[in-house]
Design a protein around this motif. Structure first.
Motif, PDB file in Angstrom:
ATOM      1  N   ASN A 240       0.846  -1.189   0.000  1.00 14.59           N
ATOM      2  CA  ASN A 240       0.000   0.000   0.000  1.00 14.59           C
ATOM      3  C   ASN A 240       0.888   1.247   0.000  1.00 14.59           C
ATOM      4  O   ASN A 240       2.122   1.157   0.091  1.00 14.59           O
ATOM      5  CB  ASN A 240      -0.971  -0.005   1.188  1.00 14.59           C
ATOM      6  CG  ASN A 240      -0.235  -0.011   2.524  1.00 14.59           C
ATOM      7  OD1 ASN A 240       0.655   0.803   2.762  1.00 14.59           O
ATOM      8  ND2 ASN A 240      -0.581  -0.965   3.390  1.00 14.59           N
TER       9      ASN A 240
ATOM     10  N   GLN B  16       1.390   3.573   2.258  1.00 20.49           N
ATOM     11  CA  GLN B  16       2.164   3.829   3.470  1.00 20.49           C
ATOM     12  C   GLN B  16       3.473   3.037   3.457  1.00 20.49           C
ATOM     13  O   GLN B  16       4.544   3.575   3.749  1.00 20.49           O
ATOM     14  CB  GLN B  16       1.330   3.442   4.708  1.00 20.49           C
ATOM     15  CG  GLN B  16       2.019   3.757   6.026  1.00 20.49           C
ATOM     16  CD  GLN B  16       2.343   5.235   6.148  1.00 20.49           C
ATOM     17  OE1 GLN B  16       1.441   6.075   6.154  1.00 20.49           O
ATOM     18  NE2 GLN B  16       3.631   5.588   6.201  1.00 20.49           N
TER      19      GLN B  16
ATOM     20  N   VAL C 215       5.894   4.632   1.027  1.00 18.14           N
ATOM     21  CA  VAL C 215       6.575   5.823   1.554  1.00 18.14           C
ATOM     22  C   VAL C 215       7.695   5.402   2.509  1.00 18.14           C
ATOM     23  O   VAL C 215       8.815   5.928   2.445  1.00 18.14           O
ATOM     24  CB  VAL C 215       5.559   6.761   2.259  1.00 18.14           C
ATOM     25  CG1 VAL C 215       6.280   7.923   2.937  1.00 18.14           C
ATOM     26  CG2 VAL C 215       4.542   7.289   1.255  1.00 18.14           C
ATOM     27  N   ASP C 216       7.398   4.418   3.368  1.00 20.22           N
ATOM     28  CA  ASP C 216       8.427   3.947   4.313  1.00 20.22           C
ATOM     29  C   ASP C 216       9.617   3.352   3.566  1.00 20.22           C
ATOM     30  O   ASP C 216      10.774   3.612   3.907  1.00 20.22           O
ATOM     31  CB  ASP C 216       7.833   2.891   5.257  1.00 20.22           C
ATOM     32  CG  ASP C 216       6.802   3.504   6.199  1.00 20.22           C
ATOM     33  OD1 ASP C 216       6.806   4.746   6.332  1.00 20.22           O
ATOM     34  OD2 ASP C 216       5.978   2.751   6.763  1.00 20.22           O
TER      35      ASP C 216
ATOM     36  N   VAL D  28      -5.309   1.592   2.963  1.00 20.47           N
ATOM     37  CA  VAL D  28      -4.447   2.251   3.958  1.00 20.47           C
ATOM     38  C   VAL D  28      -4.038   3.654   3.488  1.00 20.47           C
ATOM     39  O   VAL D  28      -4.390   4.647   4.093  1.00 20.47           O
ATOM     40  CB  VAL D  28      -3.210   1.397   4.321  1.00 20.47           C
ATOM     41  CG1 VAL D  28      -2.422   2.080   5.449  1.00 20.47           C
ATOM     42  CG2 VAL D  28      -3.623  -0.012   4.719  1.00 20.47           C
ATOM     43  N   MET D  29      -3.234   3.714   2.418  1.00 22.00           N
ATOM     44  CA  MET D  29      -2.880   5.018   1.852  1.00 22.00           C
ATOM     45  C   MET D  29      -2.908   4.884   0.340  1.00 22.00           C
ATOM     46  O   MET D  29      -2.244   4.007  -0.219  1.00 22.00           O
ATOM     47  CB  MET D  29      -1.491   5.459   2.319  1.00 22.00           C
ATOM     48  CG  MET D  29      -1.091   6.848   1.796  1.00 22.00           C
ATOM     49  SD  MET D  29       0.629   7.272   2.123  1.00 22.00           S
ATOM     50  CE  MET D  29       0.539   7.773   3.814  1.00 22.00           C
TER      51      MET D  29
ATOM     52  N   THR E 208      -1.844  10.139  -2.288  1.00 23.29           N
ATOM     53  CA  THR E 208      -1.337  10.587  -0.985  1.00 23.29           C
ATOM     54  C   THR E 208       0.117  10.154  -0.821  1.00 23.29           C
ATOM     55  O   THR E 208       0.960  10.925  -0.348  1.00 23.29           O
ATOM     56  CB  THR E 208      -2.194   9.982   0.148  1.00 23.29           C
ATOM     57  OG1 THR E 208      -3.563  10.185  -0.191  1.00 23.29           O
ATOM     58  CG2 THR E 208      -1.891  10.612   1.477  1.00 23.29           C
ATOM     59  N   ALA E 209       0.420   8.922  -1.228  1.00 30.66           N
ATOM     60  CA  ALA E 209       1.796   8.418  -1.097  1.00 30.66           C
ATOM     61  C   ALA E 209       2.747   9.253  -1.959  1.00 30.66           C
ATOM     62  O   ALA E 209       3.849   9.603  -1.523  1.00 30.66           O
ATOM     63  CB  ALA E 209       1.854   6.951  -1.513  1.00 30.66           C
TER      64      ALA E 209
ATOM     65  N   ALA F 138       3.418  12.492  -0.320  1.00 31.28           N
ATOM     66  CA  ALA F 138       4.306  12.303   0.838  1.00 31.28           C
ATOM     67  C   ALA F 138       5.756  12.128   0.386  1.00 31.28           C
ATOM     68  O   ALA F 138       6.680  12.661   1.001  1.00 31.28           O
ATOM     69  CB  ALA F 138       3.847  11.093   1.646  1.00 31.28           C
TER      70      ALA F 138
END
Lengths: 779, 109
Positions: A685, A687, A690-691, A709-710, A714-715, A718
């Motif tokens: 996902n 999130q 991004v991590d 989740v994201m 949005t990702a 970010a």
């Protein structure tokens, strides 16, 4: 008023009387060859060489004698002043010479034995003799100092008197009698006429006329003359100060030039010395990058590499600038092809223009010679800088480079590059200063757009070294045009035709694009290769042209179609052409943009003849058209690069992050890449993506948009924010979505994605995309 | 490339696919069979969001594997879930189930 005249004075006056009282002698004095001081008033009617009038025989009256004397004296004064006014000495700035000229001319005209010039010392408690002229000795002396405390009445008079101090009997005059014992009697001075020297309303010195012998009655004319001489002294002082200031300025300028040269040499040498170890640091950081690192270490190393790269680029700029300023930069003199050089410059900037959604085009006039001699690397540097600036300062619209023969220079090989943008423009008062080192139009510019302001300065110097210049025409808020001219030499065999150009004689081509300059480029380029070219700026016009041509029995062989046009896009036109019932359908070549990876994929899907990625480059156009024609004739295409429908794929590896929630699609993409050198990391996902991005290093991110989740938008936001905060270079993000609506696409680009790919993703499309990005990462 | 032979409910549907996909296609089809069960359960529980997600994934994935029909069914399921159109969901789930029973994959370059 003098009570008794000394014998010498009387004698001189008698002599004068003897010599000048007769009208005949006056006439002789006023005639040709007499000294100026002796000439008569020019308004007196006379004829040189004519018989004397009758009244010359009569004796002059006392009144007329006085008038004659006064006239003589005035004329003498005027001539002296005129002589001084014309004299170089007074205006030369050499104060000693000027004062000597004044005392000499003044002393003679006033007929005084001693004329001197004194100036107040800084404390104003004394005056110092700068020059004394003694008539009988024809000598000048200087240096004596008179202190105010010894002659208070005289100094007070100097400060207070409006006019000159006319002491007819100096030994008795209260203003000058203080000098009697020590000065007047020993030197036998009977009368003094002292004119104050003023500057800006303040007395700064005194011009003294001293009559040796008895007293002397100073006339008003003489007082005026003395005052005029004092004014002349003021002028001489001002000239001297001016010269002193000019000398100081010249010395300062010379010192600054020397310092600047030394600075440039120092910078050149230091930059070189810094560059060597910097290369080692960056090189070792690159080696370290490919080793096993934990996320923290990789994060630190990323900062080292980025900072190192920025520093090296800055050092290179400084090195260039200091080399130019120190006169050490030497240009290469080699053969090169201007068309190739322009293509390379455009290619470097194409990605940046695409990312900003700008139209980038270059129009090379047919009359510009391409086989040239000069320094291609430095010319390339100028063009990349000017085009890069244009793209940097333009957020919407286009950047167009027009290359023409310089119309202002008659020499062959004079080329002008005009780069026009629709960007923020340059304020009128800064059109000159933007070319200065470390200067940008606004101080806020470097904060907003980055950069050191060195590029333009270097480019301008380089253009000057190439015998040209750079200037700007701009309208704030509307855009700018930078004109760069250079003088190059033409190769002797330059009359040979372009060997790589396809022969298109007899072929009919229709070019369809809503951006006018692209139509001009296509028309001119293809016409120069022998084709008959028509243009259309929208879809329905294109279809009409195709139908009309077919009906007339002269169908088009090739149609070049812009993928994206308002109303009817290129694919719709292509589909209509393919489904038209007419025989002998034209070959369709699409004009695509990197931003829309889909366009390229659709070209495959529709089985079209090929595609060109904008901006249009001559070499690409030549290859694509040749391959399309060969294919139509059944000749197998020779793999040359972009343009054909099966471009060669780079074998070097990319590290790809796939953000995708569907396990089946993850597996599919992994399978696609199994037999390639590319490595892939998965994120279920946004999130996780991004991590992983924060702790990893990826060349490309494939971002599904709809994820739990994201989501992908949005990702992406970010990730862009993270890049900005950390100062990392932007990573390419390709959106994967089934959505094709215009509004959805706009959201994708607004979030920060670089390109868009429609699901389902075909293997060939994905591999082409990776190959294209690999190529760009290497440019 | 997908070729559907025959239109009746019992005939086989042969799909020709790239041999590169041979390892992953059986898993993909098995997952779709599980989707049929999941969707059936979701219809009973009125869990339309899960159906929408599964439909969306099918739409995105099917064509990539070479099953255009699965993409088409997925798209309709996604839209039907958004419309809360249970009838269409049941109809398309049944169509998917039928397709999965009849499909026969041939790997061929």
């Amino acid at each position: 008023m003098a009570k008794s005249e000394p014998s010498t004075r009387k004698k001189r006056r008698l002599d004068q009387k003897t010599a000048q009282t007769s009208v005949e002698s006056l006439r002789a004095a006023g005639g040709r060859g007499a000294p100026p001081a002796m000439r008569t008033n020019e308004s007196t009617p006379q004829t040189v060489g004519s018989p004397l009038p009758q009244r010359t025989a009569q004796l002059p009256t006392p009144v007329s004698l006085m008038q004659v004397r006064r006239t003589q004296a005035l004329r003498s004064h005027q001539n002296a002043l005129l002589e001084l006014a014309k004299s170089n000495a007074v205006h030369s700035g050499d104060l000693t010479r000027a004062l000597q000229a004044i005392t000499t001319a003044g002393g003679r005209a006033l007929d005084v034995e001693r004329m001197s010039i004194w100036l107040f010392q800084n404390d104003r408690l004394s005056i110092r003799l700068l020059d004394l002229y003694e008539l009988s000795r024809h000598s000048h002396i200087s240096g004596t100092v008179l202190e105010a405390r010894h002659y208070p009445a005289y100094f007070q008079a100097l400060e207070e008197e409006e006019r000159a101090i006319a002491a007819h009997d100096a030994r008795r005059d209260p203003r000058t009698c203080e000098f009697a014992q020590n000065y007047l009697i020993p030197l036998n001075i009977g009368a003094m006429l002292d004119a104050p020297i003023r500057r800006k309303g303040k007395v700064v010195g005194v011009l003294c006329n001293e009559h040796v012998g008895g007293s002397r009655s100073w006339s008003v004319d003489e007082e005026n003359f003395a005052s005029s001489l004092a004014t002349m002294v003021t002028l001489a002082m001002e000239a001297a100060e001016r010269r002193e200031a000019e000398q100081a300025l010249r010395l300062a300028k010379e010192a600054a030039e020397v310092a600047n040269r030394v600075k440039s040499e120092f910078l050149a040498s230091m930059s070189h010395e810094i560059r060597t170890p910097m290369n080692a640091i960056i090189g070792m950081a690159d080696v370290l990058w490919d080793t096993q690192l934990n996320p923290e270490q990789r994060k630190y190393l990323r900062v080292v590499r980025r900072a190192g790269g920025s520093l090296l680029s800055l050092i290179n700029d400084i090195l260039d600038l200091s080399k130019v300023e120190a006169g050490h930069l030497e240009l290469d003199i080699v053969d090169f092809d201007l068309s190739d050089l322009i293509d390379k410059a455009i290619e470097i900037l194409a990605l940046r223009a695409n990312e900003k959604g700008l139209d980038l085009a270059c129009h090379l006039s047919a009359d510009v010679p391409c086989k040239l001699i000069g320094d291609p690397n430095r010319l390339h540097q100028i063009l990349v800088n000017l085009l890069g600036n244009a793209i940097k300062f333009t957020d919407k619209g286009s950047v167009v480079m027009r290359v023409t023969v310089d119309p202002e220079v008659a020499t062959a090989g004079a080329v002008r590059f005009s780069i026009t943008d629709t960007g923020i423009g340059v304020p009128p008062d800064q059109c000159e200063t933007i070319f200065d080192s470390f200067t940008q139009a606004h101080s806020s510019i470097s904060r907003t757009y980055g950069g050191t302001g060195l590029g333009l300065s270097i480019s301008k110097h380089l253009a000057q070294l190439m015998g040209g210049c750079i200037r700007v025409e701009s309208e704030e808020g509307r855009g700018s045009t930078f004109h760069c001219t250079v003088q190059l030499a033409i190769q002797s065999q330059s009359t040979q035709p372009e060997t790589s150009a396809p022969k298109l004689t007899g072929f009919r081509i229709l070019a369809v694009d809503d951006f006018p300059i692209n139509l001009v480029i296509l028309r001119e380029t293809l016409t120069s290769w022998g084709a008959e070219v028509m243009g259309a700026d929208h879809g329905s016009q294109a279809l009409e042209e195709i139908t009309r041509a077919a009906a007339a029995g002269k169908p088009f062989d090739i149609v070049l179609l812009d993928c994206r046009m308002p109303e009817m896009d290129g694919f719709e036109i292509a589909t209509r052409i393919q489904t038209s019932p007419s025989q002998g359908r034209p070959l369709v070549i699409m004009l695509a943009s990197d931003r829309w990876a889909d366009d390229i994929a659709r070209t495959y899907d529709l089985g079209l003849a090929g595609y060109l990625v904008k901006p249009i480059r001559r070499s690409d156009l030549s290859q694509t058209v040749s391959i399309a024609l060969d294919r139509a004739k059944g000749v197998p295409p020779i793999s040359k690069g972009s343009g054909q429908t099966s471009p060669p794929r780079s074998t070097s590896s990319l590290h790809v992050l796939l953000a995708e929630d569907s396990p089946d699609n993850q597996l599919l993409i992994q399978t696609y890449l199994k037999q390639t050198p590319h490595r892939i990391d998965l994120a279920d996902n946004g999130q996780i993506a991004v991590d992983k991005f924060r702790n990893g290093c990826y060349d490309l991110i494939l971002m599904d948009i709809q994820m739990p989740v994201m989501d992908g938008l949005t990702a992406t936001k970010a990730i862009r924010q993270c890049e900005q905060q950390e100062g990392w270079p932007p990573t390419h993000i390709v959106a994967l979505t089934a959505l094709v609506l215009k509004e959805e696409a706009a959201k994708i680009f607004e979030a920060g994605c670089n390109a868009h790919l429609t699901k389902p993703i075909k293997k060939s499309t994905l591999l082409d995309l990776l190959s294209a990005y690999k190529g760009k990462l290497h440019t | 490339m997908t070729t559907i032979k025959g239109a009746d409910a019992q005939s086989r549907i042969t799909v020709y696919l790239d041999p590169d996909l041979e390892d992953i296609v059986p898993g993909f089809l098995e997952n779709r069979r599980k989707d049929v069960d999941t969707i059936t359960g979701c219809v009973e529980k009125n869990d339309l969001e899960t159906i929408r997600i599964l439909g969306h994934r099918m739409k995105g994935d099917g064509g990539g594997y070479g099953f255009e029909s699965i993409s088409a069914i997925g798209e309709v399921l996604e839209q039907a879930a958004l419309r809360r159109d249970h009838a269409t969901i049941r109809e398309r789930t049944s169509e998917l189930s039928s397709f999965l029973r009849r499909v026969e994959v041939v790997y061929k370059r």
